[in-house]
Structures are given as C-alpha cells and as structure tokens.
Design a protein around this motif. Structure first.
Motif, mmCIF file in Angstrom:
data_model
loop_
_atom_site.group_PDB
_atom_site.id
_atom_site.type_symbol
_atom_site.label_atom_id
_atom_site.label_comp_id
_atom_site.label_asym_id
_atom_site.label_seq_id
_atom_site.Cartn_x
_atom_site.Cartn_y
_atom_site.Cartn_z
ATOM 1 N N ARG A 1 -3.408 27.852 4.088
ATOM 2 C CA ARG A 1 -3.405 28.641 3.137
ATOM 3 C C ARG A 1 -2.217 28.735 2.299
ATOM 4 O O ARG A 1 -1.843 29.368 1.159
ATOM 5 N N GLU A 2 -1.083 29.244 3.283
ATOM 6 C CA GLU A 2 0.175 29.325 2.752
ATOM 7 C C GLU A 2 1.116 28.365 2.384
ATOM 8 O O GLU A 2 2.139 28.497 2.131
ATOM 9 N N GLY A 3 0.514 27.035 2.672
ATOM 10 C CA GLY A 3 1.386 25.935 2.388
ATOM 11 C C GLY A 3 2.180 25.339 3.660
ATOM 12 O O GLY A 3 2.788 24.328 3.444
ATOM 13 N N ASN A 4 1.867 25.736 4.874
ATOM 14 C CA ASN A 4 2.134 25.239 5.876
ATOM 15 C C ASN A 4 1.736 23.632 6.283
ATOM 16 O O ASN A 4 0.505 23.735 6.037
ATOM 17 N N LEU A 5 2.341 22.851 6.655
ATOM 18 C CA LEU A 5 2.172 21.462 7.078
ATOM 19 C C LEU A 5 1.453 21.583 8.491
ATOM 20 O O LEU A 5 1.808 22.128 9.354
ATOM 21 N N LEU A 6 -0.150 21.073 8.315
ATOM 22 C CA LEU A 6 -0.804 21.156 9.781
ATOM 23 C C LEU A 6 -0.825 19.899 10.312
ATOM 24 O O LEU A 6 -0.470 19.866 11.531
ATOM 25 N N ASP A 7 -1.300 19.005 9.407
ATOM 26 C CA ASP A 7 -1.773 17.464 10.107
ATOM 27 C C ASP A 7 -0.986 16.466 8.955
ATOM 28 O O ASP A 7 -1.131 16.697 7.727
ATOM 29 N N THR A 8 -0.859 15.444 9.193
ATOM 30 C CA THR A 8 -0.937 14.270 8.452
ATOM 31 C C THR A 8 -1.869 13.166 8.889
ATOM 32 O O THR A 8 -2.284 12.726 10.294
ATOM 33 N N PHE A 9 -2.542 12.744 7.838
ATOM 34 C CA PHE A 9 -3.680 11.675 8.013
ATOM 35 C C PHE A 9 -3.348 10.212 7.292
ATOM 36 O O PHE A 9 -2.692 10.252 6.357
ATOM 37 N N THR A 10 -3.523 9.406 8.385
ATOM 38 C CA THR A 10 -3.486 8.013 7.701
ATOM 39 C C THR A 10 -4.836 7.301 8.019
ATOM 40 O O THR A 10 -5.092 6.933 9.031
ATOM 41 N N TYR A 11 -5.414 6.737 6.825
ATOM 42 C CA TYR A 11 -6.469 6.115 6.816
ATOM 43 C C TYR A 11 -6.241 4.649 6.668
ATOM 44 O O TYR A 11 -5.877 3.848 5.719
ATOM 45 N N GLU A 12 -6.478 3.977 7.942
ATOM 46 C CA GLU A 12 -6.048 2.420 7.986
ATOM 47 C C GLU A 12 -6.898 1.897 8.934
ATOM 48 O O GLU A 12 -7.650 2.422 9.815
ATOM 49 N N ALA A 13 -7.091 0.615 9.060
ATOM 50 C CA ALA A 13 -7.757 -0.392 9.862
ATOM 51 C C ALA A 13 -6.942 -1.387 10.484
ATOM 52 O O ALA A 13 -5.628 -1.576 10.113
ATOM 53 N N GLU A 14 -7.364 -2.046 11.632
ATOM 54 C CA GLU A 14 -6.178 -3.126 11.762
ATOM 55 C C GLU A 14 -5.897 -4.115 11.089
ATOM 56 O O GLU A 14 -4.875 -4.579 11.225
ATOM 57 N N ASP A 15 -6.771 -4.611 10.189
ATOM 58 C CA ASP A 15 -6.553 -5.587 9.148
ATOM 59 C C ASP A 15 -6.883 -5.144 8.020
ATOM 60 O O ASP A 15 -6.901 -6.253 7.044
ATOM 61 N N CYS A 16 -6.643 -3.934 7.420
ATOM 62 C CA CYS A 16 -7.021 -3.801 5.929
ATOM 63 C C CYS A 16 -6.282 -2.374 5.614
ATOM 64 O O CYS A 16 -5.772 -1.639 6.631
ATOM 65 N N ILE A 17 -5.946 -2.110 4.489
ATOM 66 C CA ILE A 17 -5.279 -0.903 3.999
ATOM 67 C C ILE A 17 -6.315 -0.145 2.985
ATOM 68 O O ILE A 17 -7.005 -1.030 2.416
ATOM 69 N N TYR A 18 -6.214 0.847 2.678
ATOM 70 C CA TYR A 18 -6.758 1.747 1.959
ATOM 71 C C TYR A 18 -6.024 2.140 0.609
ATOM 72 O O TYR A 18 -4.743 2.585 0.829
ATOM 73 N N THR A 19 -6.773 2.483 -0.412
ATOM 74 C CA THR A 19 -6.092 3.133 -1.733
ATOM 75 C C THR A 19 -7.127 4.117 -2.135
ATOM 76 O O THR A 19 -8.244 3.695 -2.469
ATOM 77 N N ILE A 20 -6.617 5.379 -2.158
ATOM 78 C CA ILE A 20 -7.742 6.348 -2.446
ATOM 79 C C ILE A 20 -7.600 6.701 -4.084
ATOM 80 O O ILE A 20 -6.463 7.098 -4.441
ATOM 81 N N ASN A 21 -8.434 6.737 -4.768
ATOM 82 C CA ASN A 21 -8.568 6.656 -6.006
ATOM 83 C C ASN A 21 -8.543 8.256 -6.694
ATOM 84 O O ASN A 21 -8.421 8.808 -7.923
ATOM 85 N N CYS A 22 -9.640 8.922 -6.065
ATOM 86 C CA CYS A 22 -10.147 10.127 -6.228
ATOM 87 C C CYS A 22 -10.719 10.914 -5.113
ATOM 88 O O CYS A 22 -10.964 10.407 -4.184
ATOM 89 N N MET A 23 -10.490 12.065 -5.241
ATOM 90 C CA MET A 23 -10.850 13.259 -4.200
ATOM 91 C C MET A 23 -11.651 14.266 -4.835
ATOM 92 O O MET A 23 -11.346 14.673 -5.866
ATOM 93 N N LEU A 24 -12.846 14.849 -4.014
ATOM 94 C CA LEU A 24 -13.638 16.091 -4.682
ATOM 95 C C LEU A 24 -14.314 16.637 -3.695
ATOM 96 O O LEU A 24 -14.706 16.122 -2.768
ATOM 97 N N GLU A 25 -14.261 18.122 -3.689
ATOM 98 C CA GLU A 25 -14.961 18.836 -2.869
ATOM 99 C C GLU A 25 -16.226 19.154 -3.331
ATOM 100 O O GLU A 25 -16.392 19.437 -4.609
ATOM 101 N N PHE A 26 -17.519 19.000 -2.701
ATOM 102 C CA PHE A 26 -18.724 19.158 -3.327
ATOM 103 C C PHE A 26 -19.584 19.537 -2.043
ATOM 104 O O PHE A 26 -19.650 18.992 -1.111
ATOM 105 N N GLU A 27 -20.255 20.675 -2.343
ATOM 106 C CA GLU A 27 -21.336 21.285 -1.260
ATOM 107 C C GLU A 27 -20.823 21.412 0.098
ATOM 108 O O GLU A 27 -21.446 20.991 1.121
#
Length: 475
Positions: A312-338
């Motif tokens: 809530r105060e802006g402190n860095l908690l974690d770093t995520f990297t979404y990847e697989a052994e043989d591919c990479i991801y590009t995230i185009n949009c994020m949304l919070e829902f329900e």
C-alpha cells in the motif's frame, strides 16, 4: 503448473477454441514454430510471495460490505450472514435469497411498496434498473479537445486549455476546462472522475510536470494537484481507486523510478515512495489485494513479461517473471475484476536468430535464406504457428495464476467489463499476412479478426463470438 496441466488451442472458433489449463491433454509432435504450444508456463518468483492471507469468511464479508457501499445498498436490519448471502445472491444473479428483494427495492429511487411475491426474474430486472441509476459509469466515455494560443514572446503556439467532455452513451453530461495542463487521460471512479496530464517547459532547462485532478458528477473540479517529487520529468502512468476514498497515483520519475503516491478525497498527498527500476517504463497497473501489481517493460519486442508487486505504501514486495522454457510472454492488458486479476498476453517461441524484430526474427531469417518469394498463404501459416493468445486468471492476493486459457494463432487484446457485468477478452486471430520488404516501419503486415470471449466472476468461460471487427497487424 506442469506441462501436462496446460492445453492445446485450436484453429477455428468452435466449442474447442479455448481449453483450460485444468484439463490435461496429450502432447503432440509439432514443427519448429508450433512445438512450444504445450509449454509449461513456468512462473519464476524472484522473491517469495509473502503477504497477508485473510480468512475466507472475513474476506467474503469485507467484499460484501464493500459491494453494499459501492452500490448504495443499506445493511439496516441485516446480520453478518444476511449481508454475505445477499451479496452472493446478487453477484451470482440468482435473486432467490429471502432478503435480497427487500435490499434491492430500498435502493431503487421512487419505489416505496415492497412486494413479497416478486419473482427472481422481476428482481433481476429491478437490480439492473438500480445499477443503471447508481452506476452511470457503465456507459461513461470521455472526449478531450485541446486549444493552443500564440505566445508572442516565445514566437510559437503553447497550450491554452484542455476541455474534457463526459458522455453517458451519446448524451453530454458535462464539460470541464483545464488550463494548467494538457489532459492525457481520465477514468470514472464511483461517481467522480480522475483526470491526469502534464505540462512541459520548452525554454531554458526543459522539464515536465504532471497533474492529477478530481471532478464531481456535475463537472465541477473539486481539486487539482501538481506532482512535486523532485524530478525533472515525471509522468503519470495510471491512477487506481483504492475504494476507501483514496487514489493511488503511479508515475515514472526521470525515466528510471517507479513512483507511488497516495491521495485522499480532498487532494492531500498521504504518502510517496520511489523505487529505482533502471531503463524501464511502466505499461500498466492493477490493484492486487491490499497493494498493486505493476508491469514494467523496456519498450522493445522480445522482452519477457516482468511485473512487480507493491504494498500500500509503495514498498517493493516481489518481482514476477512470466516465462516458459521455450517461449516468452508479452502482456497487453491487465484488469481487476470480481476479486481476481486478469492478464491478457500473447506468447511466442524464443527465437534462434537474435537479430531482426525479436518476435518474428526466425520467420524473417527463413524468408531471407530459404524463400524470399514466400506466398501470403505460407507466411500466414508461419505467423499463426508463431503466436498464441493467453489469458491468465490470477489470485487477488498472490498474483499466482489459478486458471489459464489460450487461443492458437492469435494475440491477446483488450480486457473490459461488458454491459452484462461480465469480463470480455478480445482475441486478435491472425487471418492474413503479406511481406513488405521495402517498408522501413514494418516487414510483415496482416489482418486479424477480433474474437470476444466472456467470463463470469470466477473466471469461467461463458461464451465466445466473432465480433466482425478487424484489427491490423504490423511487425
């Protein structure tokens, strides 16, 4: 998640176009551009996913109380269990719990007589009427017009004012003028509008100052503030509603700092914190539990999707990297829902040829070395083998994916909430492509048909359709 927990997506828009990660399927042999489709989608957590885990009952009650507050519903005469039951009854669209009708009827303006025999269908219609009355934001849109004036001392035109117009469907509700800054963006938050933009100085030591403003439902500017955090250049990238009267303003400072500042409903800055991120930009942000999930990127193709989790105060908690052994991801949009976080992305195989445009480097190499006169049909097939649209349904507290969907031969597009209150995911399915070797801006161009998949509040697929819309593809 293991490799056999995932899925294989299909070419056509039929009942099998999406397959969930929870339904294992056998792997199949694939050519070079398709072998990665059965990827494991490994999630590397650079830091442990520490965070507060709330008891299920307490969290549901908190969500229910917040739902009552946001929708103007009264809790008078209701027990804790009643509040949760009414919340579940409305959000699941059953409308069968005994006290739901009483709660909804009290919220509909002008309706004073309660009818105990009201049917679930009539109650559902009544709820839609109440929602439209209390939440005009469902049809809210904005248009911005900017006017300039000649600065005779400088000898060129400068910003005079920005006019922000707010519409409900096609009806103009209000217009507000901002002379201190150029309006970049605006978003509707529970009866008020958050507005942000910047103003640059072009003479002397150049600088960029950003502003945030709050506008009420009649178009009156309640307050506006200039961000003053000691940077020469600061740009607001996103504003998030904390749903307790405060806003989280996420900005980029001097092109190397991720900044989070909190403002109360009167425009007072409550806190500020900056985190050095190097030569990265901020692509998007959503609320995640009591904190935030922010996407970082370097502005180039082939960049592994990187997200950071802030408290809530802006402190860095974690770093995520979404990847697989043989591919990479590009995230185009994020949304919070329900109560969940959704990430719309696309995956491409890691390229053997590191040159060229990273997503299609191997295709370009194939075209240059083996088939410079490649047909449009073959190129389209190569592109479809190269891309898979991906939708990650993530836990609100940890950010860990709970469900996983994909569509072969496609790119993940926009996320939104439709008029029925369902999550809509646009998928750009590649249908044609042609090479353009003499064009400097792109080497391949094509077209995609836009498919739309809808999901309920639990992340379950409800429907899929061809919208008839066409999206361009350039790489």
């Amino acid at each position: 998640m293991k490799a056999n927990d995932l899925f294989i997506a299909f070419d056509e828009l039929d009942d099998d176009i999406l397959q969930r990660s929870e339904a294992p399927v056998p792997r199949r042999k694939t050519p070079i551009f398709r072998k990665w489709v059965a990827f494991a989608a490994c999630i590397i957590l650079a830091a442990s996913l520490a965070g507060v885990t709330f008891a299920a009952e307490a969290r549901e009650y908190s969500d229910a109380v917040e739902f009552f507050r946001e929708n103007g519903l009264s809790t008078d005469g209701l027990s804790r269990s009643d509040i949760k039951a009414v919340y579940r009854d409305i959000t699941t669209k059953r409308f069968t719990y005994g006290k739901t009708a009483e709660v909804i009827v009290r919220a509909v303006p002008g309706l004073e007589i309660y009818q105990p025999e009201i049917s679930p269908e009539e109650l559902a219609a009544l709820w839609e009427k109440a929602v439209r009355s209390l939440h005009p934001g469902d049809g809210i849109s904005y248009r911005t017009h900017t006017q300039e004036k000649l600065d005779e001392a400088l000898g060129y035109y400068v910003h005079d004012k920005s006019i922000l117009e707010c519409y409900h469907d096609s009806e103009l509700l209000w217009a507000a003028e901002f002379s201190d800054f150029v309006v970049e963006n605006s978003i509707f938050f529970s009866g008020t509008t958050a507005v942000w933009g910047h103003r640059s100085t072009l003479s002397g030591e150049k600088s960029t100052h950003s502003y945030v403003a709050r506008v009420d439902e009649s178009g009156s500017i309640l307050w506006q503030r200039q961000l003053q955090h000691g940077f020469r250049h600061e740009y607001i990238r996103q504003i998030l509603d904390n749903r307790d009267g405060t806003w989280a303003v996420i900005s980029l400072g001097d092109y190397e700092y991720l900044c989070l500042s909190l403002y109360d409903s009167n425009g007072n800055e409550l806190s500020f914190r900056q985190t050095e991120i190097g030569n990265l930009d901020i692509r998007g942000a959503v609320r995640l539990g009591e904190g935030y999930l922010v996407q970082l990127w370097n502005g180039s193709d082939g960049e592994t999707a990187r997200l950071v989790r802030l408290d809530r105060e802006g402190n860095l908690l974690d770093t995520f990297t979404y990847e697989a052994e043989d591919c990479i991801y590009t995230i185009n949009c994020m949304l919070e829902f329900e109560g969940r976080v959704y990430l719309s992305a696309y995956a491409v195989p890691k390229q053997y040829d590191k040159g060229g445009r990273h997503e299609i480097a191997d295709i370009l190499k194939y075209m240059d070395e083996k088939n410079p006169e490649i047909s449009d049909e073959e190129l389209t097939a190569l592109l479809r083998d190269n891309y898979t649209a991906v939708l990650l349904v993530c836990d609100r507290e940890s950010g860990v994916p709970e469900k996983f969907y994909s569509v072969y031969g496609s790119l993940g597009g926009a996320l939104s909430v439709n008029d029925a209150g369902e999550l809509a995911w646009d998928v750009e399915n590649i249908v044609s492509a042609s090479s353009s070797p003499l064009t400097s801006a792109f080497s391949i161009r094509g077209t995609c048909r836009v498919l739309r998949c809808t999901f309920d509040g639990s992340g379950n697929l409800l429907s899929k359709e061809d919208t008839g819309e066409i999206a361009p593809y350039f790489r």
